[in-house]
Write an enzyme that holds these catalytic residues in place. Structure first.
Site, PDB file in Angstrom:
ATOM      1  N   GLY A 127      -4.908  -7.128   3.103  1.00 13.20           N
ATOM      2  CA  GLY A 127      -4.081  -6.420   4.833  1.00 13.20           C
ATOM      3  C   GLY A 127      -4.201  -5.703   5.335  1.00 13.20           C
ATOM      4  O   GLY A 127      -4.859  -5.778   6.614  1.00 13.20           O
TER       5      GLY A 127
ATOM      6  N   HIS B 168      -3.557  -7.783  -1.623  1.00 12.83           N
ATOM      7  CA  HIS B 168      -3.435  -7.095  -1.585  1.00 12.83           C
ATOM      8  C   HIS B 168      -3.751  -6.001  -0.186  1.00 12.83           C
ATOM      9  O   HIS B 168      -4.667  -4.612   0.132  1.00 12.83           O
ATOM     10  CB  HIS B 168      -3.340  -5.623  -2.422  1.00 12.83           C
TER      11      HIS B 168
ATOM     12  N   ALA C  76       4.324  -7.850   1.835  1.00 15.38           N
ATOM     13  CA  ALA C  76       5.215  -6.176   2.078  1.00 15.38           C
ATOM     14  C   ALA C  76       4.858  -5.608   0.415  1.00 15.38           C
ATOM     15  O   ALA C  76       3.866  -4.884   0.708  1.00 15.38           O
ATOM     16  CB  ALA C  76       6.402  -6.372   1.791  1.00 15.38           C
ATOM     17  N   ARG C  77       5.373  -5.516  -0.137  1.00 15.03           N
ATOM     18  CA  ARG C  77       4.956  -5.439  -1.689  1.00 15.03           C
ATOM     19  C   ARG C  77       5.675  -6.349  -2.398  1.00 15.03           C
ATOM     20  O   ARG C  77       6.188  -6.833  -2.770  1.00 15.03           O
ATOM     21  CB  ARG C  77       6.081  -4.412  -1.988  1.00 15.03           C
TER      22      ARG C  77
ATOM     23  N   ASP D 263       0.165 -11.633  -0.574  1.00 13.26           N
ATOM     24  CA  ASP D 263      -1.440 -10.645  -0.443  1.00 13.26           C
ATOM     25  C   ASP D 263      -0.434  -9.632  -1.229  1.00 13.26           C
ATOM     26  O   ASP D 263      -1.480  -8.266  -1.349  1.00 13.26           O
ATOM     27  CB  ASP D 263      -1.179 -10.067   0.914  1.00 13.26           C
TER      28      ASP D 263
ATOM     29  N   GLU E  70      -1.206  -5.478  -9.277  1.00 12.44           N
ATOM     30  CA  GLU E  70      -2.748  -5.566  -8.374  1.00 12.44           C
ATOM     31  C   GLU E  70      -4.245  -4.591  -9.301  1.00 12.44           C
ATOM     32  O   GLU E  70      -3.770  -4.104  -9.905  1.00 12.44           O
ATOM     33  CB  GLU E  70      -2.459  -5.199  -6.956  1.00 12.44           C
TER      34      GLU E  70
END
Length: 329
Positions: free
Chosen positions: A297, A295, A244-245, A269, A274
Site C-alpha cells: 500500500g 503489503h 493495517a496489519r 494487503d 509476508e
C-alpha cells in the site's frame, strides 16, 4: 573549539539516495552492506529501520553493552519493535505517520472496488482458460450510498473515508475509542454530520456496514479481533478489507467464512506471513472472492522516498536537541 563528533547511526534497512545523502551529512552512517554492521546493538547512538525487527533480546544486548539514544522507524507501524523493552530502557522511538496515508487509503479503495465488482476473480477465470460472460457480473455489487465501516480513525482511515464519502455519497461508521477531541473535530469537519456515526462498539459497526475496512495497529488487544463471531455478525453481502496489519484477522476463520459465504469477499494487503505465497495462501485465495497483495500500500517509490527522508529528519532533530516528532514511546 572542536566540532562535536557526528552520532554513529545504523540504518537497519538500506536508505533511499536522498535520505542517504542527508544522513551521511549529519551522521557517521552504517548500512547493512557496510563493514561492522553486525555491531549495531553495541555501537549505535541511533537506529533507523523500515522493516528490520528490534526484539527484546536485541534490547537486552543494547542495555548491557550499548549506548543507544534514539530509534526512528520509517512508516507508521511499529509492531516489529519491542516497545515495552524500549520504554524500559528509556530510549525514545519515533515513526513517520501520515505521509503514506493517502497511498494506503487509495489501495484500500482499489481493493474495495475490486472485490465488490469481482474484477480479479473474473480476470483469474479468464487467464485460467475458463469461460467468462456478463453473467459473471451478477454477483457483483455497486457501492453508491453503501455504508463504509472503519475500525481505526487515524490518517489512513480518515483519507479513505473522505474519498469513499465523496465518490459514493456514502455514510461512514467509525469505531475508534482512542480518538482525541481534536481528531473527532477533524472528522466532523470533513464528513457531513448526517453521514458520520461514531459508534462505541465494533459489533455495532459490523452489523450495519456494507464495507468493513481495518486501519488499527496490531496489538495484543487487536490480534484476532476479526474472527468467526465477527465474520458471522457481518452482512452476507459485506466486503472486508485489511490494509493495517496481518494478524488482526484470523486467517483460518476467514477461509471458513469465504467457503460458507458468510461475507461477499475480502481484500488483503497484509497477511500473517509476508510476503504471501501460493503455498501458504492458495487455499484462502481459492475459498472465494479473495484478493491479496503483498503489503505494498505504501510501496510507490515517491511515498517510500518521502517517508525515508522523514525518518532521517526526525533523527537529525532528535540529536540536535529539538522536541521529538511523532514519538511512540
Amino acid at each position: 573549539m572542536s566540532a562535536q563528533p557526528k552520532p554513529l547511526v545504523f540504518a537497519l534497512t538500506p536508505l533511499y539516495p536522498q535520505a542517504q545523502a542527508l544522513a551521511t551529512k549529519h551522521f557517521n552512517l552504517v548500512q547493512p552492506s557496510d563493514e561492522g554492521f553486525d555491531q549495531w546493538r553495541q555501537k549505535a547512538d541511533g537506529l533507523m529501520t523500515t522493516s528490520h525487527p528490534i526484539k527484546r533480546q536485541d534490547v537486552e544486548i543494547i542495555k548491557a553493552e550499548g549506548k543507544l539514544k534514539f530509534v526512528a522507524k520509517q512508516g507508521t507501524g511499529v509492531d516489529m519493535i519491542d516497545l515495552v523493552a524500549m520504554r524500559d530502557l528509556g530510549v525514545p522511538v519515533m515513526n513517520t505517520p501520515g505521509i503514506n496515508a493517502q497511498a494506503v487509503a487509495e489501495l484500500a479503495l482499489g481493493l474495495i472496488m475490486d472485490v465488490a465488482r469481482r474484477i480479479s476473480i473474473t480476470h483469474s477465470r479468464l487467464s485460467g482458460g475458463l469461460p467468462v460472460s456478463k453473467a459473471d457480473g451478477l454477483k457483483g455489487q455497486t457501492l453508491f450510498s453503501k455504508t463504509l465501516g472503519l475500525i481505526g480513525g487515524g490518517d489512513t482511515g480518515f483519507a479513505l473515508a473522505r474519498m469513499f464519502n465523496a465518490a459514493f455519497n456514502a455514510p461512514i461508521i467509525l469505531f475508534d475509542p482512542f480518538l482525541s477531541v481534536s481528531d473527532l473535530q477533524r472528522w466532523t469537519r470533513a464528513i457531513p454530520a448526517p453521514l458520520l456515526n461514531h459508534v462505541p462498539s465494533v459489533d455495532e459497526l459490523l452489523t450495519q456496514s456494507d464495507v468493513v475496512s481495518l486501519h488499527c495497529p496490531l496489538t495484543t488487544q487487536t490480534k484476532g479481533m476479526i474472527s468467526l463471531p465477527q465474520l458471522r455478525a457481518m452482512k452476507s453481502t459485506a466486503v472486508l478489507v485489511n490494509v493495517a496489519r496481518g494478524g488482526i484477522v484470523d486467517e483460518g476463520d476467514l477461509e471458513t467464512a469465504l467457503k460458507e459465504n458468510m461475507i461477499a469477499g475480502v481484500g488483503l494487503d497484509v497477511t500473517v506471513i509476508e510476503p504471501p505465497t501460493k503455498e501458504r495462501y492458495g487455499a484462502l485465495c481459492g475459498a472465494g472472492n479473495c484478493v491479496i497483495t503483498p503489503h505494498y500500500g505504501a510501496a510507490p517509490a515517491d511515498v517510500q522516498e518521502a517517508t525515508c527522508l522523514a525518518m532521517v529528519e526526525h533523527l537529525i532533530e532528535a540529536f540536535d536537541g529539538h522536541p521529538l516528532r511523532d514519538r511512540v514511546v
